[in-house]
Write a protein that holds these residues in place. Structure first.
Motif, PDB file in Angstrom:
ATOM      1  N   UNK A  95       0.820  -1.221   0.000  1.00  0.00           N
ATOM      2  CA  UNK A  95       0.000   0.000   0.000  1.00  0.00           C
ATOM      3  C   UNK A  95       0.849   1.265   0.000  1.00  0.00           C
ATOM      4  N   UNK A  96       2.145   1.111   0.229  1.00  0.00           N
ATOM      5  CA  UNK A  96       3.046   2.265   0.261  1.00  0.00           C
ATOM      6  C   UNK A  96       3.668   2.576  -1.091  1.00  0.00           C
ATOM      7  N   UNK A  97       3.424   1.744  -2.099  1.00  0.00           N
ATOM      8  CA  UNK A  97       4.111   1.892  -3.385  1.00  0.00           C
ATOM      9  C   UNK A  97       3.781   3.211  -4.072  1.00  0.00           C
ATOM     10  N   UNK A  98       2.571   3.708  -3.933  1.00  0.00           N
ATOM     11  CA  UNK A  98       2.181   5.041  -4.422  1.00  0.00           C
ATOM     12  C   UNK A  98       2.483   5.243  -5.910  1.00  0.00           C
ATOM     13  N   UNK A 123      11.876  12.476  -5.699  1.00  0.00           N
ATOM     14  CA  UNK A 123      11.611  12.607  -4.262  1.00  0.00           C
ATOM     15  C   UNK A 123      10.677  11.508  -3.774  1.00  0.00           C
ATOM     16  N   UNK A 124       9.644  11.231  -4.579  1.00  0.00           N
ATOM     17  CA  UNK A 124       8.700  10.181  -4.210  1.00  0.00           C
ATOM     18  C   UNK A 124       9.392   8.820  -4.153  1.00  0.00           C
ATOM     19  N   UNK A 125      10.298   8.567  -5.097  1.00  0.00           N
ATOM     20  CA  UNK A 125      11.018   7.284  -5.110  1.00  0.00           C
ATOM     21  C   UNK A 125      11.801   7.090  -3.817  1.00  0.00           C
ATOM     22  N   UNK A 126      12.494   8.145  -3.377  1.00  0.00           N
ATOM     23  CA  UNK A 126      13.271   8.047  -2.143  1.00  0.00           C
ATOM     24  C   UNK A 126      12.358   7.857  -0.934  1.00  0.00           C
ATOM     25  N   UNK A 127      11.254   8.585  -0.909  1.00  0.00           N
ATOM     26  CA  UNK A 127      10.315   8.456   0.210  1.00  0.00           C
ATOM     27  C   UNK A 127       9.734   7.060   0.294  1.00  0.00           C
ATOM     28  N   UNK A 128       9.323   6.526  -0.856  1.00  0.00           N
ATOM     29  CA  UNK A 128       8.726   5.196  -0.879  1.00  0.00           C
ATOM     30  C   UNK A 128       9.733   4.139  -0.427  1.00  0.00           C
ATOM     31  N   UNK A 129      10.966   4.243  -0.916  1.00  0.00           N
ATOM     32  CA  UNK A 129      11.987   3.261  -0.541  1.00  0.00           C
ATOM     33  C   UNK A 129      12.228   3.259   0.960  1.00  0.00           C
ATOM     34  N   UNK A 130      12.326   4.429   1.559  1.00  0.00           N
ATOM     35  CA  UNK A 130      12.571   4.512   3.002  1.00  0.00           C
ATOM     36  C   UNK A 130      11.351   4.089   3.817  1.00  0.00           C
TER      37      UNK A 130
END
Length: 221
Positions: A95-98, A123-130
């Motif tokens: 559910x966090x993949x966004x 930015x979204x890629x980094x946020x999702x990974x973390x």
């Protein structure tokens, strides 16, 4: 062009239309570059890394000594593979993949798990990974009663896209333009029924040429 086509004549045709071929090749390369630069959406990728360690009764001594033995690595590697399957099928994590593409995989024969995220927003890629890395720890602690999990590397915001490659696409455009222009040049010559040299008369009609009338008007220019 005469029906008797040879490599020499094809080369002659290409040389005769060399200016057209060069211009078409250059134009196609420019078009591919512009398409790659301004039309294709840039894609970015980043990754976070976590570790999973398996500790049973015997390996608690190893944990206290601060050393990792081969048996620990083997057991942790197996546990990491199990965790990857668990993480990939966890609704809390997916559910966090966004809208990003997320790949969770084990580094071969290790207990390190890499979380790779790709998308059009760095930015979204980094946020999702973390976020996925943090949630993996929660899921691990919820389902497993042994072992430990932790972060090794946080995902950073990528500065350069991994695709498209403007240079690669430009080279592809140049090759496409070169091939297309050569084919067009040959086709134009094939459908051209005008006679350009005395050899054409002999090859087309089978008649020998004994003399020709020079074009004094064109020669005087």
């Amino acid at each position: 062009m005469p029906k008797n086509i040879t490599i020499k004549k094809i080369i002659g045709v290409l040389l005769h239309r060399l200016k057209f071929i060069l211009l078409a090749t250059l134009l196609m390369g420019i078009l591919f570059f512009l398409y790659s630069k301004f039309i294709i959406t840039p894609m970015y990728t980043t990754s976070a890394m976590i570790y999973v360690q398996n500790y049973n009764g015997a390996s608690e001594v190893n944990k206290e000594s601060g050393k990792i033995y081969s048996a620990d690595i083997s057991g942790s590697s197996n546990l990491a593979s199990i965790c990857v399957t668990l993480f990939k099928n966890s609704d809390e994590i997916t559910s966090l993949y966004d809208g990003c593409y997320v790949d969770i995989s084990v580094n071969e024969k290790t207990f390190f798990i890499t979380i790779s995220v790709s998308g059009d927003d760095p930015q979204k890629c980094a946020n999702v990974a973390n976020q996925v890395a943090d949630k993996c720890q929660d899921v691990f602690n919820s389902f497993l009663q042994y072992g430990q999990i932790g972060n090794i590397r946080e995902a950073k915001v990528p500065t350069n896209p991994y695709e498209p490659s403007n240079l690669k696409n430009t080279l592809i455009g140049l090759l496409v333009g070169l091939a297309a222009s050569c084919v067009i040049a040959i086709l134009l010559e094939l459908i051209d029924t005008t006679i350009k040299a005395d050899d054409d008369i002999q090859e087309i009609y089978g008649l020998p040429v004994f003399a020709e009338i020079p074009d004094f008007e064109s020669q005087s220019r």
